[in-house]
Design an enzyme around this catalytic site. Structure first.
Site, PDB file in Angstrom:
ATOM      1  N   HIS A  30       0.886  -1.038  -0.049  1.00  0.00           N
ATOM      2  CA  HIS A  30       0.146  -0.087  -0.115  1.00  0.00           C
ATOM      3  C   HIS A  30       0.965   1.133  -0.078  1.00  0.00           C
ATOM      4  O   HIS A  30       0.471   2.421  -0.680  1.00  0.00           O
ATOM      5  CB  HIS A  30      -0.758   0.117   1.197  1.00  0.00           C
ATOM      6  CG  HIS A  30      -1.714   1.269   1.412  1.00  0.00           C
ATOM      7  ND1 HIS A  30      -3.232   1.395   1.010  1.00  0.00           N
ATOM      8  CD2 HIS A  30      -1.394   2.240   2.004  1.00  0.00           C
ATOM      9  CE1 HIS A  30      -3.556   2.422   1.320  1.00  0.00           C
ATOM     10  NE2 HIS A  30      -2.632   3.256   1.875  1.00  0.00           N
ATOM     11  N   GLU A  31       1.693   1.283   0.811  1.00  0.00           N
ATOM     12  CA  GLU A  31       2.804   2.368   0.897  1.00  0.00           C
ATOM     13  C   GLU A  31       3.659   2.676  -0.053  1.00  0.00           C
ATOM     14  O   GLU A  31       3.912   3.680  -0.554  1.00  0.00           O
ATOM     15  CB  GLU A  31       3.529   2.246   2.217  1.00  0.00           C
ATOM     16  CG  GLU A  31       2.840   2.280   3.491  1.00  0.00           C
ATOM     17  CD  GLU A  31       2.044   3.635   3.848  1.00  0.00           C
ATOM     18  OE1 GLU A  31       2.407   4.626   3.128  1.00  0.00           O
ATOM     19  OE2 GLU A  31       0.929   3.644   4.606  1.00  0.00           O
ATOM     20  N   HIS A  34       2.051   4.921  -2.852  1.00  0.00           N
ATOM     21  CA  HIS A  34       2.234   6.336  -2.492  1.00  0.00           C
ATOM     22  C   HIS A  34       3.559   6.469  -3.104  1.00  0.00           C
ATOM     23  O   HIS A  34       3.792   7.686  -3.708  1.00  0.00           O
ATOM     24  CB  HIS A  34       1.700   6.600  -1.142  1.00  0.00           C
ATOM     25  CG  HIS A  34       0.566   6.244  -0.548  1.00  0.00           C
ATOM     26  ND1 HIS A  34      -0.516   6.849  -1.166  1.00  0.00           N
ATOM     27  CD2 HIS A  34      -0.165   5.622   0.529  1.00  0.00           C
ATOM     28  CE1 HIS A  34      -1.884   6.514  -0.559  1.00  0.00           C
ATOM     29  NE2 HIS A  34      -1.265   5.822   0.474  1.00  0.00           N
TER      30      HIS A  34
END
Length: 376
Positions: A30-31, A34
């Site tokens: 998920h990170e 980003h």
């Protein structure tokens, strides 16, 4: 058994390890979403950590400090321009570089990238599952287990067999069972209420032809169901990878509204302090998740893949909820800025973010308390 013993019994060491591993990998990916979206737009990323808490290992690569932290409970990414900066007079203010200097759509892309990675992972895992195991088929009965010494064992049924017809009649996808519409495979249970003889048509994995097994049932006086001696559920149809991808997209599209409704129901239960959670029994906190993973780990690898799929989908949907402090809340602030033509003041944004963070903490506490109360 007291509640603490019950909790300990529900959480196996293997399940705890798998839960921490799954959550760490899912959060790190998920990170990474980003991180990738920020770097593609030329924004500096100061650090990326797998895990939380004290840093165990660190290495600088491509302008980012990559960290491995002590607590395997997620991770984080520090992107330039996302945190407040200090003004010359010592006060805090809106940042003016990096992420903050991007146009609105660029900022939305960075915020959206994390949940999008989890959504794509869910679709990818579903596609792999359907490709390997096939898609659920209510028009056949999959034999999951044959009980030792049962009539099924004497007949020669095996785990993995698909029953495709009952008494010479193909099993339909949908059937009327006890006056209600239901999946066709449940007709086997209705058949076992009737006196024999009955014929089961079985398709055995690895065999090109169908093998028919005929056997008689001894009538019972009270009409109760006669035991065949198998555990069963819906069968499956083999599909190609493109078909599996299509079914994955369809399944995801159908699942997202259900996940949203579950989270909405959870919020309603939080405000009403309903700890029973009968309407949202499928939503759980860390104890419930670890308990579910423990059961899956005791089954097989594909059960863990299904849990990973659900965790990815849940994380994607939850992060997109318009709650301040989450990705969805920050996207909402950017959209408000676009509509107003100017951002909220620093004090307004900080107040909204603080309120959102407090709300998320209260929600997590509520879910944890609800998890624990199930054992009392």
């Amino acid at each position: 058994m007291n509640p603490m013993q019950a909790i300990a019994a529900a959480l196996s060491p293997q399940g705890i390890v798998w839960t921490l591993l799954l959550l760490s990998v899912i959060t790190a990916l998920h990170e990474l979403g980003h991180y990738w979206a920020a770097r593609k737009q030329g924004v500096k990323v100061d650090s990326f950590s797998v895990g939380m808490g004290p840093v165990l290992l660190r290495r600088r690569w491509r302008g980012t400090e990559w960290r491995l932290s002590l607590l395997p409970i997620g991770g984080y990414v520090q992107i330039d321009g996302m945190a407040p900066e200090e003004a010359p007079d010592g006060t805090l203010r809106h940042p003016s570089t990096g992420f903050a200097a991007l146009p609105p759509l660029g900022r939305i892309a960075v915020l959206l990238a994390g949940p999008l990675v989890n959504l794509l992972l869910a679709i990818g895992l579903l596609t792999a599952t359907f490709s390997a195991l096939g898609v659920t088929a209510n028009d056949r009965v999959r034999v999951g287990e044959v009980i030792a010494g049962s009539p099924a064992e004497r007949l020669g049924l095996r785990a993995g067999d698909d029953i495709v017809a009952l008494d010479g009649q193909d099993i339909p996808e949908q059937a009327e069972i006890a006056g209600k519409a239901g999946p066709g495979y449940l007709l086997l249970g209705e058949l076992l209420k009737e006196a024999g003889p009955h014929t089961l048509t079985v398709q055995r994995t690895g065999e090109a032809e169908q093998r028919q097994l005929a056997f008689d049932w001894t009538p019972t006086l009270n009409g109760e169901r006669q035991l065949l001696g198998i555990r069963y559920g819906p069968g499956s149809h083999p599909v190609s990878v493109p078909q599996a991808l299509g079914r994955s997209l369809q399944t995801t599209a159908e699942a997202v509204p259900l996940v949203v409704n579950s989270f909405a129901g959870l919020l309603g239960e939080m405000f009403s302090l309903d700890l029973k959670g009968e309407e949202t029994d499928d939503v759980g906190g860390p104890i419930r998740i670890t308990e579910t993973v423990s059961r899956a780990a005791a089954l097989n690898g594909w059960a863990l893949v299904q849990i990973a799929t659900l965790l990815n989908l849940s994380l994607a949907v939850f992060n997109l909820l318009p709650i301040p402090g989450l990705d969805g809340g920050r996207i909402a602030l950017v959209l408000i800025e676009m509509l107003r033509g100017r951002p909220l003041t620093f004090q307004q944004e900080q107040s909204v973010t603080a309120a959102g963070f407090l709300f998320v903490m209260l929600l997590m506490a509520f879910v944890l308390v609800r998890d624990v109360t199930r054992f009392f």
